[in-house]
Design a protein around this motif. Structure first.
Motif, PDB file in Angstrom:
ATOM      1  N   ALA A 179      -5.794  -6.919  -0.349  1.00  0.00           N
ATOM      2  CA  ALA A 179      -5.271  -7.919   0.600  1.00  0.00           C
ATOM      3  C   ALA A 179      -6.112  -9.198   0.510  1.00  0.00           C
ATOM      4  N   ARG A 180      -7.416  -9.026   0.217  1.00  0.00           N
ATOM      5  CA  ARG A 180      -8.307 -10.192   0.060  1.00  0.00           C
ATOM      6  C   ARG A 180      -8.926 -10.209  -1.342  1.00  0.00           C
ATOM      7  N   HIS A 226      -7.754  -0.107   6.031  1.00  0.00           N
ATOM      8  CA  HIS A 226      -6.556  -0.616   6.702  1.00  0.00           C
ATOM      9  C   HIS A 226      -5.460   0.445   6.718  1.00  0.00           C
ATOM     10  N   THR A 258     -10.818  -0.717  -0.673  1.00  0.00           N
ATOM     11  CA  THR A 258     -10.358  -2.048  -0.244  1.00  0.00           C
ATOM     12  C   THR A 258     -11.359  -3.087  -0.719  1.00  0.00           C
ATOM     13  N   LYS A 272      -2.813 -13.884   3.002  1.00  0.00           N
ATOM     14  CA  LYS A 272      -4.044 -14.318   3.677  1.00  0.00           C
ATOM     15  C   LYS A 272      -4.668 -15.556   3.019  1.00  0.00           C
ATOM     16  N   ASN A 320       0.822  -1.216   0.000  1.00  0.00           N
ATOM     17  CA  ASN A 320       0.000   0.000   0.000  1.00  0.00           C
ATOM     18  C   ASN A 320       0.856   1.266   0.000  1.00  0.00           C
ATOM     19  N   GLU A 345     -12.775  -3.882   4.936  1.00  0.00           N
ATOM     20  CA  GLU A 345     -12.431  -4.257   6.315  1.00  0.00           C
ATOM     21  C   GLU A 345     -13.672  -4.635   7.104  1.00  0.00           C
TER      22      GLU A 345
HETATM   23  C1  LIG Z   1      -7.341  -4.791   4.110  1.00  0.00           C
HETATM   24  C2  LIG Z   1      -5.917  -5.035   4.444  1.00  0.00           C
HETATM   25  N1  LIG Z   1      -4.964  -4.372   3.788  1.00  0.00           N
HETATM   26  C3  LIG Z   1      -3.664  -4.592   4.003  1.00  0.00           C
HETATM   27  C4  LIG Z   1      -3.265  -5.511   4.941  1.00  0.00           C
HETATM   28  C5  LIG Z   1      -1.796  -5.745   5.040  1.00  0.00           C
HETATM   29  O1  LIG Z   1      -1.247  -6.052   6.181  1.00  0.00           O
HETATM   30  P1  LIG Z   1       0.210  -6.606   6.466  1.00  0.00           P
HETATM   31  O2  LIG Z   1       1.138  -5.452   6.313  1.00  0.00           O
HETATM   32  O3  LIG Z   1       0.057  -7.057   7.849  1.00  0.00           O
HETATM   33  O4  LIG Z   1       0.563  -7.698   5.502  1.00  0.00           O
HETATM   34  C6  LIG Z   1      -4.211  -6.203   5.702  1.00  0.00           C
HETATM   35  C7  LIG Z   1      -3.830  -7.152   6.772  1.00  0.00           C
HETATM   36  O5  LIG Z   1      -4.497  -7.433   7.709  1.00  0.00           O
HETATM   37  C8  LIG Z   1      -5.579  -5.949   5.445  1.00  0.00           C
HETATM   38  O6  LIG Z   1      -6.550  -6.594   6.117  1.00  0.00           O
END
Ligand SMILES: Cc1ncc(COP(=O)(O)O)c(C=O)c1O
Length: 344
Positions: free
Chosen positions: A177-178, A91, A144, A208, A70, A148
């Protein structure tokens, strides 16, 4: 090594282990030497696969984690005086420890949303004082997918946001992320709600969905191609032994492992959602992918947490997050439901 206690829960898809096919893929590239920093044959294979998924203009850049993806992607989308519009719950705003601000020097204009989703109208509420030196100028919108709050944008909703962005001199970033859970839930290829919808840049999540530690920035807008390689290095996200990250991503996107894992996690969440609703539990947001957000009393949560680990999402409302992963089993879900039945 000390003996590990094996347990299972619903805290996060990051609590799950590495998928055996991903582990095997890392082992398979372990022999011999390869050129470091991305000039290896596995990363070349990943580039070709990502172009298959996202179209011929896509360039992929493996990174260590989602926060890094990100921060790198958003820096590429902004000039020094520009800002990011995002949901309050994003996030990047709520859970990255201020990394976009500290590491990327980014101002975030965050806005409340009913369900974690931005709309052109919500984005428009931030489009004022354009041209005023006193306000950080919106340069990019970050959405996102899935959100979230476990909700999902349709391809048409993302296209409407992209059209708004591009007619207002804004770029569109998608925190994926998902992204696999989203594509599986919508039952469409990745490109239908990214490249074809007008998204400029994607943070592609793999951890994930069964990777050990691998994500990628996927650049769809060719105008952003040049800066990413430099930003990834200066943001400390350039892996020297990149072939091991690329191998994880290749294992997921080469065939249908991403989809199998995502479909399974989503199906487990649907089972959990149905079971909880049958027990009369309130679930305000629809369960659209692999997360369920029911409301419990503080006492119910405390009792359930003696048996299963999960996070309280909103202390004021009692809303909790139950996350299913690629390795969540029907027995896990039924076990939680049985425990809930005993407590409610
Ligand atoms: C929506 C979202 N974006 C980004 C991340 C990236 O996180 P990380 O830096 O822990 O890999 C996460 C992790 O929980 C997330 O849920």
């Amino acid at each position: 090594m000390t003996e590990r206690k094996i347990w299972r829960g619903f805290a996060s898809d990051n609590y799950a282990g590495v998928h055996p096919e991903v582990m095997a893929a890392m082992m398979a590239v372990n022999e011999g030497h390869e050129v470091a920093y991305g000039e290896d044959t596995v990363t070349a294979q990943l580039d070709a696969l990502m172009q298959k998924h996202f179209g011929p203009t896509a360039l992929s850049f493996p990174v260590f984690n989602g926060t890094g993806a990100n921060v790198v992607a958003l820096q590429a989308c902004t000039k020094r005086w520009e800002a990011v519009i995002c949901a309050e719950t994003a996030h990047i705003n709520a859970d990255e420890g201020g990394a976009p601000e500290k590491m990327g020097g980014l101002k975030l204009w965050n806005v409340p949303t009913p369900d974690g989703k931005l709309t052109p109208e919500i984005i428009d509420s931030q489009m004022f004082d354009i041209g005023s030196v006193h306000r950080a100028q919106p340069g990019v919108v970050s959405i996102t997918q899935t959100t979230e709050l476990g909700t999902l944008y349709t391809a048409a909703e993302i296209k409407a946001i992209a059209d708004y962005c591009h007619s207002h001199n804004l770029l569109l970033h998608l925190d994926g992320a998902r992204i696999s859970n989203a594509a599986a839930a919508l039952d469409v290829p990745f490109r239908e709600f990214t490249t074809d919808a007008g998204v400029d840049i994607v943070s592609f999540g793999a951890t994930k969905i069964g990777a050990m530690a691998a994500e990628a920035v996927v650049v769809l807008n060719p105008e952003l191609h040049d800066s990413i390689a430099f930003l990834r290095k200066t943001s400390m996200q350039l892996p020297s032994k990149m072939r091991f990250l690329s191998a994880q991503l290749v294992a997921l996107v080469e065939g249908d492992l991403w989809q199998r894992n995502a479909r399974h996690a989503n199906a487990m969440a649907a089972r959990l959602d149905a079971g909880l609703r049958e027990l009369g539990v309130e679930i305000p947001n629809p369960t659209q992918a692999n997360a369920v957000f029911p409301i419990f009393t503080a006492e119910q949560t405390a009792k359930l947490q003696e048996l299963y680990r999960f996070y309280v999402w909103n202390v004021a409302t009692g809303q909790v997050r139950l996350m299913c992963a690629w390795d969540t089993t029907q027995e896990d879900v039924d076990g939680l439901l049985a425990a809930a039945r005993g407590i409610l």
